[in-house]
Design a protein around this motif. Structure first.
Motif, PDB file in Angstrom:
ATOM      1  N   PRO A 110       0.831  -1.218   0.000  1.00 55.94           N
ATOM      2  CA  PRO A 110       0.000   0.000   0.000  1.00 55.94           C
ATOM      3  C   PRO A 110       0.868   1.273   0.000  1.00 55.94           C
ATOM      4  O   PRO A 110       1.990   1.274   0.515  1.00 55.94           O
ATOM      5  CB  PRO A 110      -0.829  -0.115   1.263  1.00 55.94           C
ATOM      6  N   ASN A 111       0.318   2.331  -0.596  1.00 53.18           N
ATOM      7  CA  ASN A 111       1.067   3.588  -0.726  1.00 53.18           C
ATOM      8  C   ASN A 111       1.317   4.262   0.625  1.00 53.18           C
ATOM      9  O   ASN A 111       2.289   5.007   0.766  1.00 53.18           O
ATOM     10  CB  ASN A 111       0.326   4.553  -1.642  1.00 53.18           C
ATOM     11  N   ASP A 112       0.485   4.034   1.615  1.00 56.39           N
ATOM     12  CA  ASP A 112       0.675   4.715   2.901  1.00 56.39           C
ATOM     13  C   ASP A 112       1.877   4.195   3.673  1.00 56.39           C
ATOM     14  O   ASP A 112       2.255   4.767   4.674  1.00 56.39           O
ATOM     15  CB  ASP A 112      -0.594   4.619   3.747  1.00 56.39           C
ATOM     16  N   ARG A 113       2.517   3.135   3.192  1.00 52.38           N
ATOM     17  CA  ARG A 113       3.738   2.648   3.846  1.00 52.38           C
ATOM     18  C   ARG A 113       4.959   3.430   3.408  1.00 52.38           C
ATOM     19  O   ARG A 113       6.034   3.304   3.985  1.00 52.38           O
ATOM     20  CB  ARG A 113       3.956   1.165   3.510  1.00 52.38           C
TER      21      ARG A 113
END
Length: 56
Positions: free
Chosen positions: A52-55
């Motif tokens: 996921p991009n939020d990582r």
């Protein structure tokens, strides 16, 4: 009385210990040869993992 030398005497237990030692060494050498000559195929299945991009 004659004194016997320990080196000249060969008990059956020491013969057995030498035989077991030779078998163990032979198995180790044979295992090394098998591992050195074994053509192991790499896995061919691809693995995709979505991060996921939020990582980041």
């Amino acid at each position: 009385m004659k004194r016997r030398s320990r080196i000249a005497r060969d008990d059956s237990s020491s013969v057995l210990a030498k035989a077991v030692g030779l078998v163990v060494v032979g198995l180790l050498v044979a295992g090394g040869v098998v591992l050195a000559t074994w053509d192991i195929k790499p896995p061919t299945r691809s693995v995709e993992k979505v991060i996921p991009n939020d990582r980041f």
